[in-house]
Design an enzyme around this catalytic site. Structure first.
Site, PDB file in Angstrom:
ATOM      1  N   HIS A   1     -16.215   6.973  -9.520  1.00 19.60           N
ATOM      2  CA  HIS A   1     -14.820   6.465 -10.019  1.00 19.60           C
ATOM      3  C   HIS A   1     -15.186   6.739 -11.590  1.00 19.60           C
ATOM      4  O   HIS A   1     -15.940   5.784 -12.284  1.00 19.60           O
ATOM      5  CB  HIS A   1     -14.837   5.161  -9.854  1.00 19.60           C
TER       6      HIS A   1
ATOM      7  N   ASP B   1     -10.295   9.237   2.066  1.00 18.00           N
ATOM      8  CA  ASP B   1     -11.349   8.673   1.650  1.00 18.00           C
ATOM      9  C   ASP B   1     -12.270   8.888   2.855  1.00 18.00           C
ATOM     10  O   ASP B   1     -12.314   8.146   3.908  1.00 18.00           O
ATOM     11  CB  ASP B   1     -11.413   7.185   1.248  1.00 18.00           C
TER      12      ASP B   1
ATOM     13  N   ARG C   1     -12.399   7.325   7.184  1.00 15.71           N
ATOM     14  CA  ARG C   1     -11.189   7.085   7.880  1.00 15.71           C
ATOM     15  C   ARG C   1     -10.905   8.028   9.143  1.00 15.71           C
ATOM     16  O   ARG C   1     -10.181   7.348   9.970  1.00 15.71           O
ATOM     17  CB  ARG C   1     -10.177   7.559   6.894  1.00 15.71           C
TER      18      ARG C   1
ATOM     19  N   ASP D   1      -7.388   5.247  -9.725  1.00 19.37           N
ATOM     20  CA  ASP D   1      -7.652   4.592  -8.277  1.00 19.37           C
ATOM     21  C   ASP D   1      -6.444   4.108  -8.047  1.00 19.37           C
ATOM     22  O   ASP D   1      -5.433   3.885  -8.474  1.00 19.37           O
ATOM     23  CB  ASP D   1      -8.746   3.702  -8.528  1.00 19.37           C
TER      24      ASP D   1
ATOM     25  N   HIS E   1     -11.129  -3.880  -5.992  1.00 21.11           N
ATOM     26  CA  HIS E   1      -9.929  -4.053  -4.856  1.00 21.11           C
ATOM     27  C   HIS E   1      -9.313  -5.470  -5.151  1.00 21.11           C
ATOM     28  O   HIS E   1      -8.254  -5.846  -4.601  1.00 21.11           O
ATOM     29  CB  HIS E   1     -10.661  -4.031  -3.623  1.00 21.11           C
TER      30      HIS E   1
ATOM     31  N   ARG F   1     -22.824   3.492  -0.833  1.00 19.26           N
ATOM     32  CA  ARG F   1     -22.063   4.725  -1.010  1.00 19.26           C
ATOM     33  C   ARG F   1     -22.788   5.558  -2.154  1.00 19.26           C
ATOM     34  O   ARG F   1     -22.239   6.741  -1.948  1.00 19.26           O
ATOM     35  CB  ARG F   1     -20.933   3.881  -1.396  1.00 19.26           C
TER      36      ARG F   1
END
Length: 338
Positions: A171, A64, A72, A253, A183, A140
């Protein structure tokens, strides 16, 4: 060689003997890396080589790397990249410049990733935030209108592809309206189908030529009040493969997110029963990976065709790039919104 239709994480900076043995036996289609797996270029390169050696082929390796909050690979070994929103406000009155700079940023990210062996980037985010939504998407997103998100999302995806890295649109079919972070909890969206088609689904419908899509762990009550998109046959058939006419590889996901209930075997089975092509498990916890692998089918049929078609998109040399000049141009453009 038979691979299984799942993507696995790993626990640290180097593979353990147990992980190597598991990957050899379970044969995942690909892998995903997180900050816990990345220290510097030499280490990241060695880890990618070890993962591919474990399965015996040039398996895809995901990350990601969106920029902004989700990056990352970052300083001091890699440059910092802006959030999607930054591209969206840059030269707000000049969409052509916006597109060019967005593509340039993604092309540079592809250069960084490919240099260490990573060839799939889980971006662009095609979610369109709405007022009152949870900020898990927030900055984002490339904008607050479906058109802007689609235009800049395509620019980012094309920048990655030009650099020999596969984009993953996410998504699908839309997380921007969700009132909670998937999450941590299962978001419930009560918008009408008409509103969803006009706003949430629109960017995905405009990027159906992209090779891989990641699902949303979101319940859309107007479509299927009982199941999130990832495990909903209705959403997969009627929306993803139907209304959106998407024929690329559909990856879940992360199955370890709190939005999904049940054991890991149950979650994996439910995703495939709904029509997903590939299961994604990210945290590298061995017991969970074993359960996902046990429930994931061999990669075959339409899923195999889609996976092979995706990889074919990056079986080419990247377009020429002078990374020093390109970074200077990106920094100059971004200085205008600093």
């Amino acid at each position: 060689m038979t691979t299984r239709a799942f993507i696995a994480g790993c626990s640290g900076l180097a593979l353990t003997p147990d992980e190597i043995a598991f990957y050899r036996e379970a044969s995942p289609w690909g892998f995903i890396l997180f900050k816990r797996n990345i220290a510097d270029p030499a280490q990241a390169t060695a880890l990618c080589e070890a993962l591919r050696e474990a399965v015996g082929w040039d398996a895809p390796i995901l990350v990601d790397q969106e920029g902004g909050r989700v990056q990352r690979m970052g300083p001091p070994h890699w440059p910092k990249y802006p959030s999607g929103r930054t591209y969206g406000v840059l030269h707000a009155n000049d969409p052509l410049v916006q597109r060019e700079v967005t593509r340039l940023g993604a092309r540079l990210m592809a250069h960084d990733l490919r240099a260490v062996g990573i060839n799939v980037d889980c971006m662009p985010v095609l979610d369109v935030p709405t007022a009152g939504a949870h900020d898990v998407i927030g900055d984002r997103a490339y904008g607050r209108t479906p058109a802007q998100v689609a235009i800049l999302g395509r620019a980012a995806a094309e920048g990655l592809l030009a650099g020999g890295v596969l984009p993953v649109i996410k998504h699908m079919p839309g997380h921007g309206r969700a009132g909670s972070d998937s999450h941590l909890a299962l978001p419930i969206v009560d918008a009408s189908r008409e509103a969803l088609e006009r706003h949430d689904f629109a960017p995905f419908r405009m990027l159906t030529d992209m090779p891989i899509a990641m699902t949303a762990h979101v319940v859309y009550t107007a479509l299927d009040p009982d199941h999130p998109a990832t495990t909903s046959r209705i959403v997969m058939d009627d929306i993803v493969r139907g209304y959106l006419a998407y024929d690329g590889l559909v990856v879940t996901d992360d199955l370890s997110m709190k939005a999904l209930s049940g054991t890991f075997s149950q979650k994996t089975e439910a995703a495939f029963a709904a029509g997903c092509d590939m299961a994604l498990h990210c945290n590298g916890v061995m017991d969970e990976m074993i359960a996902v692998a046990g429930a994931a089918p061999a990669l075959a049929g339409e899923a195999l065709r889609r996976a092979d078609a995706a990889l074919q998109r990056i079986r080419h040399e990247p377009e020429p790039l002078d990374p020093v000049d390109a970074r200077a141009r990106l920094d100059a453009a971004l200085a205008m919104v600093a």
